[in-house]
Design an enzyme around this catalytic site. Structure first.
Site, PDB file in Angstrom:
ATOM      1  N   HIS A 160     -39.026  92.753 -50.021  1.00  0.00           N
ATOM      2  CA  HIS A 160     -38.202  92.461 -48.829  1.00  0.00           C
ATOM      3  C   HIS A 160     -36.711  92.737 -49.051  1.00  0.00           C
ATOM      4  CE1 HIS A 160     -41.664  90.911 -46.789  1.00  0.00           C
ATOM      5  NE2 HIS A 160     -41.873  89.972 -47.687  1.00  0.00           N
ATOM      6  N   HIS A 198     -47.368  90.983 -46.122  1.00  0.00           N
ATOM      7  CA  HIS A 198     -46.145  91.167 -45.334  1.00  0.00           C
ATOM      8  C   HIS A 198     -45.634  92.609 -45.439  1.00  0.00           C
ATOM      9  CE1 HIS A 198     -46.177  86.863 -46.599  1.00  0.00           C
ATOM     10  NE2 HIS A 198     -45.845  86.666 -45.336  1.00  0.00           N
TER      11      HIS A 198
HETATM   12  C1  OKP Z   1     -42.833  87.239 -49.352  1.00  0.00           C
HETATM   13  B1  OKP Z   1     -43.875  88.238 -49.834  1.00  0.00           B
HETATM   14  C2  OKP Z   1     -43.058  80.071 -44.305  1.00  0.00           C
HETATM   15  C3  OKP Z   1     -42.358  81.296 -43.750  1.00  0.00           C
HETATM   16  C4  OKP Z   1     -42.508  82.490 -44.650  1.00  0.00           C
HETATM   17  C5  OKP Z   1     -41.078  84.133 -45.878  1.00  0.00           C
HETATM   18  C6  OKP Z   1     -42.237  84.995 -46.247  1.00  0.00           C
HETATM   19  C7  OKP Z   1     -41.932  85.857 -47.441  1.00  0.00           C
HETATM   20  C8  OKP Z   1     -43.119  86.547 -48.038  1.00  0.00           C
HETATM   21  N1  OKP Z   1     -42.191  78.931 -44.324  1.00  0.00           N
HETATM   22  N2  OKP Z   1     -41.254  83.172 -44.842  1.00  0.00           N
HETATM   23  O1  OKP Z   1     -44.041  89.361 -49.028  1.00  0.00           O
HETATM   24  O2  OKP Z   1     -45.176  87.667 -50.087  1.00  0.00           O
HETATM   25 ZN    ZN Z   2     -46.276  88.763 -48.841  1.00  0.00          ZN
END
Ligand code: OKP
Ligand code: ZN
Length: 348
Positions: A160, A198
């Site tokens: 990210h 994601h």
């Molecule tokens: C990181 B990776 C939950 C909301 C989630 C961030 C997600 C990040 C994912 N409180 N917000 O891609 O696994």
């Molecule tokens: Zn993820």
């Protein structure tokens, strides 16, 4: 398969994240790396090596120097204001606010550089993030030396983090740093296959206008999940990168059949691009019991992902990204790696 791992990941411990109207315990925690390492040892996957140090130029090859400086100094700036705890932004750079302002107070810079409320900077976060990048670089260096496949057990994750921003538990984009390293060592074309739940918005951002690094991602439709505002199917790359970006967003609740179909499409596109090496952004948060995700893959599906990736027949760096069902995380991750190795062996 060798694993590159450093205990320095322990230097990043998130005090908590904001999500759905509350502060909750962090999902991205040190135990994640512990359980993966334990599983690697349990099945004797291969040697576990410590990362080498690399010049910071390997990081500034993909990230803006002002972001790197900020990440290194942010917590000191925060503490100088007599604040305790970790540094979080209180506003974000949307709504027509100025993205050309890269300086100012720590709060001004947090607003500009950070994309969410889940990625706190502590006093030692930078050291952990750099250690994580060094794991990916060491894995890439082994590929250059002739290893067929290496696993970079990176923590914190990276996909990210973009050229000039960070978030989603990520500070430095380990996969992008590894891809750039391969390019700088004479590998002409690199493909990054992002199988995390994601969208890898940071990786897409870094390579969007480039034709030498192909990026393909299979992920939750940003219409309903993080990072929400990137990862749509119509994002195809720009300029010399036109056609070198492929997003395969899937609907809420997608299971193995749907996911495997997307993987076939992704791998067909990688073959057309004809790279010399592959980086896999390896997230297993597609797992049905993942606490923050909504896909429905099972433990038995992960070896099949590895098997399919092996059909590319290319030198491969696996870079650890997400996966938050900690109890099952070690088995799911190592299943991918074992599936890859078993298939790679029978191809020879
Ligand atoms: C990181 B990776 C939950 C909301 C989630 C961030 C997600 C990040 C994912 N409180 N917000 O891609 O696994
Ligand atoms: Zn993820």
């Amino acid at each position: 398969m060798r694993t590159i791992y450093s205990d320095r990941h322990r230097l990043h411990v998130s005090p908590g994240e904001f999500g759905f109207g509350a502060v909750v315990p962090a999902f991205e925690k040190p135990e994640r790396a512990d359980i993966i390492l334990a599983r690697i040892r349990e099945v004797s996957l291969g040697d576990v090596l410590s990362p080498d140090e690399f010049p910071l130029e390997c990081v500034s090859a993909v990230h803006a120097p002002f972001l790197i400086d900020f990440l290194q100094g942010a917590h000191a700036e925060w503490s100088a204001l007599n604040r305790s705890g970790a540094a979080y932004p209180i506003t974000w750079a949307g709504g027509g606010l100025r993205r050309d302002r890269t300086g100012g107070s720590v709060d001004t810079k947090l607003a500009r550089y950070c994309i969410d409320a889940a990625t706190p900077i502590t006093a030692t976060t930078w050291q952990a993030a750099l250690g994580s990048a060094n794991c990916a670089l060491t894995a890439a260096a082994r590929i250059v030396k002739g290893d067929p496949a290496v696993f970079a057990l990176c923590r914190p994750p990276g996909h990210h983090a973009g050229i000039d921003h960070y978030g989603g538990y990520c500070f430095l984009n380990n996969a992008a740093i590894a891809a750039q390293y391969l390019r700088d060592r004479g590998i002409q074309k690199v493909a990054i296959v992002d199988v995390d739940y994601h969208h890898g918005n940071g990786t897409q951002h870094i390579f969007y206008k480039r034709g030498d690094v192909f990026f393909v991602s299979i992920h939750a439709d940003p219409d309903f999940d993080y990072p929400f505002l990137l990862g749509y199917g119509d994002e195809k790359g720009a300029g010399p990168g036109e056609g070198a970006n492929l997003n395969l967003p899937l609907p809420d609740g997608a299971g193995w059949d749907r996911w495997a179909e997307a993987l076939q499409e992704a791998l067909a596109a990688v073959r057309r691009f004809a790279p010399e090496a592959v980086i896999v952004s390896l997230g297993v948060d597609t797992y049905r019991n993942d606490p923050i995700c909504r896909f429905k893959l099972d433990t038995e599906h992960y070896p099949r992902i590895g098997e399919q990736l092996a059909t590319l027949g290319l030198p491969t760096v696996f870079v650890m990204e997400g996966g938050y069902a900690v109890a099952e995380l070690g088995v799911n991750v190592v299943n991918v790696l074992q599936g890859f190795e078993a298939a790679a062996r029978t191809r020879q």
